[in-house]
Design an enzyme around this catalytic site. Structure first.
Site, PDB file in Angstrom:
ATOM      1  N   GLN A 687       0.819  -1.211   0.000  1.00 49.76           N
ATOM      2  CA  GLN A 687       0.000   0.000   0.000  1.00 49.76           C
ATOM      3  C   GLN A 687       0.852   1.259   0.000  1.00 49.76           C
ATOM      4  OE1 GLN A 687      -3.468  -0.228  -0.430  1.00 49.76           O
ATOM      5  NE2 GLN A 687      -2.624  -2.243  -0.849  1.00 49.76           N
ATOM      6  N   HIS A 690       1.439   3.020  -3.345  1.00 44.66           N
ATOM      7  CA  HIS A 690       0.344   3.678  -4.072  1.00 44.66           C
ATOM      8  C   HIS A 690       0.614   5.159  -4.290  1.00 44.66           C
ATOM      9  CE1 HIS A 690      -2.915   0.994  -5.082  1.00 44.66           C
ATOM     10  NE2 HIS A 690      -2.769   0.356  -3.947  1.00 44.66           N
ATOM     11  N   GLU A 756      -8.822   1.126   5.649  1.00 48.87           N
ATOM     12  CA  GLU A 756      -9.365   0.623   4.384  1.00 48.87           C
ATOM     13  C   GLU A 756      -9.103  -0.879   4.279  1.00 48.87           C
ATOM     14  OE1 GLU A 756      -8.679   1.314  -0.441  1.00 48.87           O
ATOM     15  OE2 GLU A 756      -7.159   1.940   1.009  1.00 48.87           O
ATOM     16  N   HIS A 757      -7.850  -1.270   4.503  1.00 45.23           N
ATOM     17  CA  HIS A 757      -7.465  -2.682   4.486  1.00 45.23           C
ATOM     18  C   HIS A 757      -6.951  -3.068   5.870  1.00 45.23           C
ATOM     19  CE1 HIS A 757      -6.590  -1.152   0.327  1.00 45.23           C
ATOM     20  NE2 HIS A 757      -7.372  -2.179   0.023  1.00 45.23           N
ATOM     21  N   ASP A 790      -7.219  -7.111  -4.091  1.00 40.93           N
ATOM     22  CA  ASP A 790      -7.158  -6.097  -5.145  1.00 40.93           C
ATOM     23  C   ASP A 790      -7.489  -6.675  -6.516  1.00 40.93           C
ATOM     24  OD1 ASP A 790      -6.637  -3.835  -3.725  1.00 40.93           O
ATOM     25  OD2 ASP A 790      -4.496  -3.754  -4.157  1.00 40.93           O
ATOM     26  N   HIS A 849     -53.808  13.935   6.861  1.00 42.29           N
ATOM     27  CA  HIS A 849     -53.304  12.603   7.169  1.00 42.29           C
ATOM     28  C   HIS A 849     -54.339  11.842   8.028  1.00 42.29           C
ATOM     29  CE1 HIS A 849     -49.483  14.112   5.765  1.00 42.29           C
ATOM     30  NE2 HIS A 849     -48.887  12.944   6.010  1.00 42.29           N
TER      31      HIS A 849
END
Length: 863
Positions: A687, A690, A756-757, A790, A849
């Site tokens: 990661q 990235h 995230e992971h 992934d 109503h």
């Protein structure tokens, strides 16, 4: 190395800057210089500033340090100036770096001033005899005088005194602001404008705009209002003499990120250093003074060719064949060494520069990065011997002595970051030795750009596409992707077979991933509608229907991302969406990467929008003559794509939904003593590569020092072997290892961070899954790297980042369907529930109503 101050004042700050009131860390780094208290042990405070802005020029008050080694370490790491106790200044006289060391005193007495300057650490402008002090400064001709105020001092008075005696005022960051509504603090824009000298009737000051390499892009003008906005938004904001406030790139898309500002020696010209996207000039040239030349021009050409070099060309081969490029660098270096005449040396040196810069561009390294590294070398005060190494020395007949054996080094403190000799290592923190607030601060994600700045850029683009349709989309594609041959913004199905020609191995990999993703998402289908009789005669149901039209954004251009196409396209197909529209930026020749076309074909996509960025999002949100309007947009992208998705989702005229907010990629790994160091390191780096704004976290559960060092060694060893090592360095700089005592504490921290992971690299990992509360996707056990998620395992890789896993799920089958509820009452049911309905309607004073029920009940009773 820069030797003058960017501005005639310094900002005094601390590690807390950015979370307290006053100037933010980003605003301070634009000023390029600040005043810090020298740390007694760790220099993490100022190193964090340098990571935010590598051009940062820190000044240190080291008057409380007792060790000369600590002072030398500060200088070696790039401190602009270090102030030491006046009685110890003599220890530095005669040193080659003495110009960067100056004495410090506590009282307003300038008798200790030296040619290097003087710091007064507790200056009170209200209590001092200002007139006498100013006269003494002038009489002694004191230069480089720095005035640090006492707490609560009158800053405007301090600035006035500093100006009168040509001193540098040190101003607390907590008492400065760029917020125009904040009247409790000194406005930074007013402060800066108070120093410049303008000979214009309108008070504007000329502003030379340069890129990071020092190349002048053009001339603009600045006002007090525009400089405040520029610093606040970190963008190129100027004062147009005709149109008022001017945000560079607002309409053209050729945006600027403000790196730093400074005044010239006469205080009558500003200098803005920016990172320029596209070109600065309105004419078809890079800058207002013409095109780039020399090394700067070469860098731009190489970057352009990296993006769009024709297949099979020599430049394309250089970027794709690492061995060829390596051989050429060594070949040209040897020819340079053999050159004899001036002409030969110049010719061969140019070749070395060309191939060296090609190597840098291939690795994502800019000329600014290289210049910065050269500057950092000039800051060094601890000199290496500098002998030639190994085989190179032997080849020239130079005798080398074997390096002396190093004594065993003591184990580093757990909190110390290991960065010696360029080592790539994460900072360590023991959760048991810090407060919760300190732990939270250490785990804070890297800050992102101001949404206001991004909106100013994407807003006009979205509006152009909404009004201009195909023509506007094509115009932006021609401009940003350089695909000028395109005449239509859409490629429609059926897609020509020649656009899907792929190696058999790639087809097999895509087909395998496709089937696994299909199986997992198909299993998420609801077998039948939900049906509940809440009371006799009252039946409530819920059933699902697919979203009819979805737009799937696939980042592309020079990148090939079939995995994202699969992760979005397959669940859309499984859900039964009637219309699937892909959007992906084309290559310079107008084509889409064949992998993406192949996936679009397999999932039955209606079309591919040949555009990227905000223009692609707008086209799908509003529809154009050729682009189908969609009901929901999904998919990752850069900050402009994310901002555009959020913008159109808030526009009721668009009537479009989105999947989730997005941020930089991240991973949190929980590892115990049974973990395999090489596996843990590879998961962290998967990661970290990235982007420089990615963050990776290791939660070390009871790890021994031996195991921690083994993991750190693997991180460095594996990182330096990666093609994206420089990106990894940037990411690891704000990543951290947190040492905890047990698994419960590890999961508490993980759930609070909401990664995230999440990778559970522990013994009996399956049992730990029960404790997961917040995470995008979980990878269980040492044989489950994040990479399988992934690409090919079957789970989806479009996940919430930046802590949004606390509120959002990752993309799944439910992302492509909507749920509809129904109620079905019998007469008995209405009798049973009717009185409750009428009572509540009366409470809310909604008579219509109430009557909708009472009329029916009356009918049942024959009234």
């Amino acid at each position: 190395m820069e030797t003058t101050l960017p501005l005639p004042f310094l900002v005094s700050t601390s590690a807390d800057v950015g979370k307290a009131d006053g100037l933010t860390r980003e605003e301070i780094t634009v000023l390029s210089s600040a005043f810090l208290e020298a740390p007694e042990q760790s220099d993490e405070t100022w190193r964090s500033f340098r990571r935010s802005n590598p051009d940062f020029l820190p000044h240190f008050d080291a008057s409380k340090l007792q060790s000369k080694d600590n002072v030398l370490d500060l200088l070696d790491r790039g401190a602009h100036k270090v102030f030491v106790p006046s009685e110890r200044f003599s220890e530095y006289e005669g040193e080659e770096f003495v110009s960067r060391v100056a004495p410090a005193v506590t009282s307003p007495d300038v008798s200790a001033a030296t040619a290097q300057g003087l710091l007064i650490t507790a200056f009170d402008p209200a209590a001092a005899d200002v007139e006498k002090f100013v006269e003494e400064c002038k009489a002694r001709k004191v230069t480089d005088l720095f005035l640090k105020p006492v707490d609560g001092a009158d800053l405007e008075l301090l600035v006035d005194v500093a100006k009168r005696c040509s001193a540098v005022a040190i101003l607390p960051a907590s008492r400065l602001t760029t917020d125009k509504e904040d009247t409790s603090r000194l406005q930074l824009s007013k402060l800066i404008a108070g120093y410049w000298k303008s000979d214009r009737a309108d008070g504007l000051i000329p502003t030379v705009v340069c890129d990071e390499g020092g190349v002048s892009l053009g001339l603009a003008y600045t006002s007090e209002g525009s400089i405040g906005e520029a610093i606040r938004t970190q963008a190129g904001v100027y004062q147009s003499r005709k149109r008022g406030l001017w945000v560079k790139g607002l309409t053209s898309g050729d945006t600027q990120e403000l790196v730093r500002i400074g005044l010239d020696c006469d205080n009558d010209t500003l200098k803005f250093t920016v990172r320029q996207t596209g070109r600065f000039c309105h004419l078809p040239q890079f800058g207002c003074f013409g095109e780039l030349s020399g090394i700067a021009g070469l860098e731009r050409v190489l970057r352009s060719r990296k993006e769009s070099a024709p297949a099979g060309s020599y430049t394309a081969r250089l970027f794709s064949d690492e061995k060829l490029l390596r051989a050429k660098i060594m070949e040209e270096a040897e020819e340079l060494c053999e050159a004899k005449t001036k002409e030969e040396v110049a010719f061969e040196a140019a070749d070395v520069v060309y191939f060296t810069l090609a190597r840098a561009v291939a690795a994502g390294v800019s000329l600014a990065d290289i210049n910065r590294s050269l500057d950092e070398k000039s800051w060094k005060v601890k000199r290496r011997k500098g002998d030639a190494k190994g085989k190179w020395a032997e080849k020239e007949g130079i005798k080398t002595e074997p390096a002396p054996a190093k004594p065993a080094a003591p184990a580093p403190a757990p909190e110390a970051a290991k960065e010696e000799s360029g080592r790539i290592a994460m900072r360590r923190l023991d959760a048991g030795k810090v407060s919760q607030a300190e732990l939270t601060e250490a785990l804070k994600r890297p800050s992102q750009k101001s949404p206001d700045t991004i909106l100013k850029i994407i807003g006009p683009i979205i509006e152009d596409v909404r009004k201009g349709g195909d023509k506007a989309v094509l115009s932006y594609t021609h401009k940003f992707e350089k695909a000028t041959s395109l005449t239509s913004p859409v490629l429609r199905a059926p897609f020509p077979p020649e656009l899907m020609v792929l190696p058999e191995e790639t087809i097999r990999a895509i087909d395998t991933s496709f089937e696994n993703i299909r199986k997992f998402h198909a299993a998420q289908k609801e077998d039948k509608p939900l049906r509940v009789e809440t009371m006799p005669g009252v039946v409530c149901s819920r059933f699902s229907r697919s979203i009819e039209a979805v737009g799937l954004y696939i980042p592309g251009g020079t990148a090939v991302l079939p995995s994202t196409a699969l992760m979005l396209g397959v669940p859309a197909m499984v859900a039964g969406c009637k219309k699937i529209v892909f959007a992906s930026p084309p290559r310079a020749d107008g084509s889409i990467t064949p992998e993406i076309v192949y996936v679009a074909h397999k999932v039955g996509a209606e079309s591919i929008v040949l555009a990227g960025g905000a223009q692609a999002v707008a086209a799908m949100a509003y529809g154009t003559e050729s682009v189908s309007k969609v009901d929901k947009i999904l998919g990752p992208g850069n900050q402009f794509v994310t901002a555009a998705k959020m913008h159109v989702s808030n526009d009721t005229n668009a009537g479009v939904g989105i999947d989730m907010p997005a941020g930089p990629s991240e991973v949190l790994v929980v590892a115990d003593e049974d973990s395999e160091p090489a596996f843990v390191a590879s998961d962290l780096l998967s990661q970290a590569e990235h982007g420089v704004d990615s963050q990776v976290i290791l939660i070390a559960v009871g790890l021994s020092e031996e195991k921690l060092l083994a993991i750190e060694d693997e991180v460095h060893k594996q990182a330096v072997a990666l093609p994206r090592v420089n990106i990894v360095r940037g990411s690891i700089a704000h990543s951290i290892t947190v040492c905890v005592a047990d698994r419960d504490e590890a999961m508490r921290i993980s759930n609070d961070y909401a990664p995230e992971h999440l990778i559970l690299h522990v013994n009996d990992a399956e049992a730990l899954v029960e404790k997961v509360v917040n995470a995008g996707s979980v990878f269980v056990g040492k044989w489950t790297p994040e990479s399988v998620g992934d690409y090919s395992a079957g789970v989806n890789h479009s996940l919430p980042t930046y802590g949004f896993a606390k509120q959002y799920s990752g993309v799944n089958l439910a992302s492509f369907v909507k749920h509809i509820t129904s109620s079905n009452l019998t007469a008995e049911g209405l009798r049973n529930v009717g009185q409750a309905v009428m009572t509540l309607a009366a409470v809310e004073e909604l008579e219509a109503h109430r009557r909708a029920v009472s009329i029916r009940l009356g009918h049942l009773d024959g009234q």
